[in-house]
Structures are given as structure tokens and as C-alpha cells.
Write a protein that holds these residues in place. Sequence first.
Motif, PDB file in Angstrom:
ATOM      1  N   TRP A  65       0.859  -1.187   0.000  1.00 21.86           N
ATOM      2  CA  TRP A  65       0.000   0.000   0.000  1.00 21.86           C
ATOM      3  C   TRP A  65       0.891   1.231   0.000  1.00 21.86           C
ATOM      4  O   TRP A  65       1.693   1.436   0.909  1.00 21.86           O
ATOM      5  CB  TRP A  65      -0.920   0.007   1.217  1.00 21.86           C
ATOM      6  CG  TRP A  65      -1.836  -1.171   1.228  1.00 21.86           C
ATOM      7  CD1 TRP A  65      -1.651  -2.358   1.856  1.00 21.86           C
ATOM      8  CD2 TRP A  65      -3.078  -1.274   0.545  1.00 21.86           C
ATOM      9  NE1 TRP A  65      -2.695  -3.207   1.618  1.00 21.86           N
ATOM     10  CE2 TRP A  65      -3.603  -2.563   0.813  1.00 21.86           C
ATOM     11  CE3 TRP A  65      -3.813  -0.408  -0.260  1.00 21.86           C
ATOM     12  CZ2 TRP A  65      -4.809  -2.996   0.291  1.00 21.86           C
ATOM     13  CZ3 TRP A  65      -5.024  -0.840  -0.774  1.00 21.86           C
ATOM     14  CH2 TRP A  65      -5.517  -2.118  -0.502  1.00 21.86           C
ATOM     15  N   LEU A  75      -7.873  -1.439   4.121  1.00 23.19           N
ATOM     16  CA  LEU A  75      -7.047  -1.811   5.274  1.00 23.19           C
ATOM     17  C   LEU A  75      -7.883  -2.270   6.468  1.00 23.19           C
ATOM     18  O   LEU A  75      -7.480  -3.185   7.192  1.00 23.19           O
ATOM     19  CB  LEU A  75      -6.156  -0.631   5.677  1.00 23.19           C
ATOM     20  CG  LEU A  75      -5.058  -0.276   4.668  1.00 23.19           C
ATOM     21  CD1 LEU A  75      -4.332   0.987   5.103  1.00 23.19           C
ATOM     22  CD2 LEU A  75      -4.078  -1.427   4.510  1.00 23.19           C
ATOM     23  N   HIS A 119      -8.487   3.271   3.934  1.00 24.92           N
ATOM     24  CA  HIS A 119      -8.617   2.711   5.281  1.00 24.92           C
ATOM     25  C   HIS A 119      -9.949   1.994   5.473  1.00 24.92           C
ATOM     26  O   HIS A 119      -9.990   0.864   5.968  1.00 24.92           O
ATOM     27  CB  HIS A 119      -8.462   3.823   6.332  1.00 24.92           C
ATOM     28  CG  HIS A 119      -7.048   4.284   6.509  1.00 24.92           C
ATOM     29  ND1 HIS A 119      -6.164   3.654   7.345  1.00 24.92           N
ATOM     30  CD2 HIS A 119      -6.360   5.300   5.922  1.00 24.92           C
ATOM     31  CE1 HIS A 119      -4.997   4.265   7.297  1.00 24.92           C
ATOM     32  NE2 HIS A 119      -5.071   5.280   6.436  1.00 24.92           N
ATOM     33  N   LEU A 129      -3.032   1.998  11.554  1.00 22.79           N
ATOM     34  CA  LEU A 129      -2.922   0.588  11.172  1.00 22.79           C
ATOM     35  C   LEU A 129      -3.187  -0.328  12.358  1.00 22.79           C
ATOM     36  O   LEU A 129      -3.817  -1.385  12.216  1.00 22.79           O
ATOM     37  CB  LEU A 129      -1.532   0.316  10.594  1.00 22.79           C
ATOM     38  CG  LEU A 129      -1.229   0.990   9.249  1.00 22.79           C
ATOM     39  CD1 LEU A 129       0.239   0.796   8.881  1.00 22.79           C
ATOM     40  CD2 LEU A 129      -2.128   0.439   8.146  1.00 22.79           C
ATOM     41  N   VAL A 184       3.417  -1.403   3.905  1.00 23.32           N
ATOM     42  CA  VAL A 184       2.937  -0.038   3.715  1.00 23.32           C
ATOM     43  C   VAL A 184       4.128   0.878   3.463  1.00 23.32           C
ATOM     44  O   VAL A 184       5.087   0.883   4.247  1.00 23.32           O
ATOM     45  CB  VAL A 184       2.128   0.450   4.932  1.00 23.32           C
ATOM     46  CG1 VAL A 184       1.697   1.906   4.739  1.00 23.32           C
ATOM     47  CG2 VAL A 184       0.897  -0.424   5.143  1.00 23.32           C
ATOM     48  N   THR A 203       1.484  -7.920   4.059  1.00 21.25           N
ATOM     49  CA  THR A 203       1.177  -6.516   3.779  1.00 21.25           C
ATOM     50  C   THR A 203       2.396  -5.649   4.071  1.00 21.25           C
ATOM     51  O   THR A 203       3.092  -5.844   5.074  1.00 21.25           O
ATOM     52  CB  THR A 203      -0.018  -6.039   4.636  1.00 21.25           C
ATOM     53  OG1 THR A 203      -1.162  -6.831   4.331  1.00 21.25           O
ATOM     54  CG2 THR A 203      -0.329  -4.579   4.360  1.00 21.25           C
ATOM     55  N   HIS A 260      -6.663  -1.081  12.804  1.00 17.53           N
ATOM     56  CA  HIS A 260      -7.209  -2.043  11.836  1.00 17.53           C
ATOM     57  C   HIS A 260      -6.727  -3.466  12.121  1.00 17.53           C
ATOM     58  O   HIS A 260      -7.030  -4.378  11.333  1.00 17.53           O
ATOM     59  CB  HIS A 260      -6.786  -1.672  10.410  1.00 17.53           C
ATOM     60  CG  HIS A 260      -7.215  -0.305   9.980  1.00 17.53           C
ATOM     61  ND1 HIS A 260      -8.441   0.223  10.310  1.00 17.53           N
ATOM     62  CD2 HIS A 260      -6.576   0.655   9.237  1.00 17.53           C
ATOM     63  CE1 HIS A 260      -8.546   1.442   9.802  1.00 17.53           C
ATOM     64  NE2 HIS A 260      -7.435   1.731   9.143  1.00 17.53           N
TER      65      HIS A 260
END
Length: 587
Positions: free
Chosen positions: A190, A207, A203, A243, A219, A217, A246
Motif C-alpha cells: 500500500w 485496510l 482505510h 494501522l 505499507v 502486507t 485495523h
Amino acid sequence: MSRAVATLDERLSALGEAADLGRNRLPDGPVDTAEAAVRAAGERRSLSAEHTVVGFFGATGSGKSSLFNALTGRDLARVAATRPTTSEPLAAVWGVRHGQGLGGGPDADGTGEGGGAAALLDWLGVTRRHLLDEAPVLDGGRSGFLGIGHKDGADATGLILLDLPDIDSVELNNREITSKLAGHVDVLVWVVDPEKYADAVIHRDFLATMGSHAAVTLVLLNQVDRLTVADRDTVLASLRHMLTGHGLADVRVLPVSARTGEGLDEVGRQLASIVAARGAAVERLGADVAARADDLSAASGTGDPAGVTDGLEHRLGKDLAVAGGVPAVVRAVEGSYRLRSAKQTSWPVLRWMHSFRADPLRRLHLMPERASARRDRDEIERDPAVHRTSLPTRTGTQRAVVEGAVRTVVTEASAGAPEPWAASIRRAGRAELDAVPDAVDQAISATDLGAAQGSWWWPVLNVLQWLALLTAVVGAGWLGLLALAVYLQFALPPAPSVEGFPIPTLLLVGGLALGLLLALLAVPLTRWTAAARGRRARRRLEESTTAVGRRLVVDPVTAEIERYHRFQSAIGTAAGTSARGRGRARR
């Protein structure tokens, strides 16, 4: 003893089983998504295991295409300030041998690296493809492409890098392509920029739904060259905090700059290590399975259904017995026994009077018919599917009793279950509600009430009654003969006597008294035995109605509860955890 960790195949199978078990019980959305994930995983696993697909995702202006070009060392991706920039997926493939293409034809048969990549890209729907067969291993031990050189011996052969359309593209088709590939690539990268790193689209729509995908993943905070050191730390801290919210606290966040090249070496090392491990596809599929299992679990909820206890089942049987007219049948059994007992044990002279009374069981069509032509007088077999009772038509009150009894069972059995499954348990228990009254009537008709059986003392009293009657007749005949002789002036000797009482008189009075005494003795015996026969008939009938309730109500309820338990167990396996609690058993 700890349970062995389930393999990916076992987890996929468990997820498919959970989706199948949840069908028509849970909302279609999570079930369809789980089934689609199982299908997609099967398709991905049938394709090349030697290639790792890394997708670059980002919003407009994040600079993902610039990063893509910087990492490939070529201007492959279109970079522009207008929207949309990237309009279709673009693939760069490393490790393809010379002479092997990525299109169709003989080179795409899956036998070589090119063919394997071609089939994989066909499945992904990526048509724009570039082969980079001279990289990534650079000579001289210098830090080369992806930050890898001879000095560390890493090799990114098999890497497929995708530059994807913007996730906030103004073109609906572009957003659909990106959403689809977000669910299919092996590694998700991402790309965010300092201005839009908190963008709601990335988001909320992406995410926030990938808490189980931290291992696959990455970022990248791009354009950090535009920030001061203090601002960079602030933005990175804010991004990591978001993050964490999430469920991606463990995800790797790297500051990079496509313009200056800052951080690209570290990105290269991260991607190279992922590709070299050859485990990203399995990691991604495992994360998908866990996410879909969590979706199903959230849609289902958790709980422990109470189930059907023996007491609840027996109560249902008694309620069905009452609604089916068993009390009337029990009274008929007792009345039938009393009538047949009177025909066997009452004073023979008056027995003809009982022939005018109808047998209560015959009126209800519950007295076993007998074959008059057979000497052994065996009972004719009754087919319960054909024969019916003549009990009165069910009233609204009786139907309400049946519905209430079934409702009580399904309500108590489903107590504690999560609502979707509680509703399915209740539906299962009520599915055959309309068939219950007729099934109860058949069960009553088929039940052996023992109605044709007599009592051992009937023949005894019968013989004694006839002997008493014969004695009275002899005494009466003797007295009549003596009276006739006197009337005709015949001289006969006086009748013998006992203690001054003529024997003929004793025979008459004694016979009548014995007959009356035997008849009085038969009354309590008949009542006591009739009550016992009624209790036995009630017990047998309630066993029959309980069997009906078990077959039409309890068994479907129990099967649905077992289905829920299997669903929970499958969810636990799919999520990679131990089986959930199975709940209390019915017995």
C-alpha cells in the motif's frame, strides 16, 4: 495434548464446510464470500507456486507508479498528474528464461517459468506484461536492483510486480479491477503519501478489512523527501496508530521516496526475502481463510444451545398425547375392559343385558378385529398407514396445545444459541408441525393397547358362576318337584335336611347367594384391573406420541444443533484455532 496445527488444505476444506453449513442460516454475503475465497484459493494453488505476485495499491497522487518505475529501473508505468493515471494493471516479471513469452501459445503451457507466469497473469486478468530477464542479480557485488547483489546472494526470480489502477479512480471499472486484484495478489503493498495517508477510501474499504493479512502486507509512505524529520516522525506515528486500529500493528511501514531513491534498498530487501521464501501465496491464502472465517463467525455469533433434554422430550410426548385424545382412549380402554369383564363374570342369567352396550374401543376403531373364519382366532394385522381412529375431530384448543408444545420445545432447545442459529433451530422444529396431528393419530391407531387380553380370574369366576347357577337351578327344581307332588296328592318322603334346613332350600338359596357374592367380588376386581389396564395403555400411548414428537420435532432440532456445532468446529479449524466448544449434548 495440544492439537496439531491444521494445514492450508484442511483449513480450506473447513471453510468450505462452514460456508455450506451456514447456507440458508446466515446472510448470503459472508457465505458467498467464503465460497468465493475457497474457489479462488483452489484456482491459485493450481497455478504456479514458483511465482509471487506483489501488487502496488494506492490513491491518486500517491506515487505508486513512480515507485514501480524506480524499482524496475525502467519507465514502464505511465506517470501523470491527470486522473486516472494507471488505467489498467501492468505486470513486470523477473526470472523468465530467454525466448519464453508471457502470451498464449506453446510458451504458455505452464511447463516453464514463462508459461507459469502467463497462466497466473491470465487468471489475474493482467494483459500488459513486461519481461525483465537480466535482473535482479547484479554483478560486482554492488547493491543492485531491489537492493540485492552478490554480497548477500538473494535472488528474486519469480517476482511478478503489478502496478494497479488507483483505488479512488473516477472510473468505476478501474476501482472494480483494483478491488478484485486486492483479493488475489500474494503480497499487498500500500503506497500512501503525506497528504492522503489517512484517506478514508484506503482505510475504510481496504485496510480495515485486512486485519489478518499483516504477514503479507507492506505499507510505503512515499514522498518523505517533502517532509522535515519531525514531520516525518509525526506522520509515521499517526499512520502506525491507524494501522494498529485495523489490527495491522505488526505490518511493516517503510518511509520511501521514488524521486530521491530513499528507502528503495530496504523495499527491495523486503520484497526479495518474501519472494525467496516462496511462501507468500500460502500466507495470503491462509490470511484470506482466516478473514473469511472471522466474517462467518461474526455473522453467526457464538453461544451454547441448551438442546432437548429427556424431560423436555417426555413433556412433548405427554402434550401430544393430550392433544391427540389419549385421555379419551384410556377411558375407552377401561370401559371396554369393564364391559368384557361383566360379560364373563356377572350372573349368567343377566349377561344378555350387557350385549346391548357398545364396546367403547370399537366405537373408536381401536379394538383389534378378529378373523371369524380362523380357528385360532388370531388378530388381523392392522396397517397404521391405512387405519385411523374415530376420535373426535381436533378442536382449535387441541391444535393450540400441539403448537404450544412444539413452541416450548424449540424455544427451550434454542436458548443460548446465537440468533441466526436459534431461528434455524426453531424453523427446523416447526417444519413438520402440520403433519404432527395426523402422525399422532396413526401412532395411536398402531399402538398395541392389549385390549383383546382378558384376565386369568375371568374363567375362574365364570365357572363358579355357572356352578352357582346350576346349584340354584337344582334346588329350585327339587322344590318345584316337591310342590307339584303335594299338589297332585302324591305321597313323597320329606326332603333331607341339614340342621333342620331342607337341602333343596339350601341349594336354591346357596346358589343365589354365591352368584350374588361372586358378582359383588368381581366389581372391585374389575375396577382395579381396568384402572391398571388404563395406566398401561396411557404409558404405551405416550411412548408412541413421544416417538412421534421425537421424529418430527426433536430429531430435526437436534440435527440443527449438531449442524451448528459442526459449523463452529469448522470455523475454528479454518481460523487456525482449536475447535470451539461443542456445547451440551442432548443426552
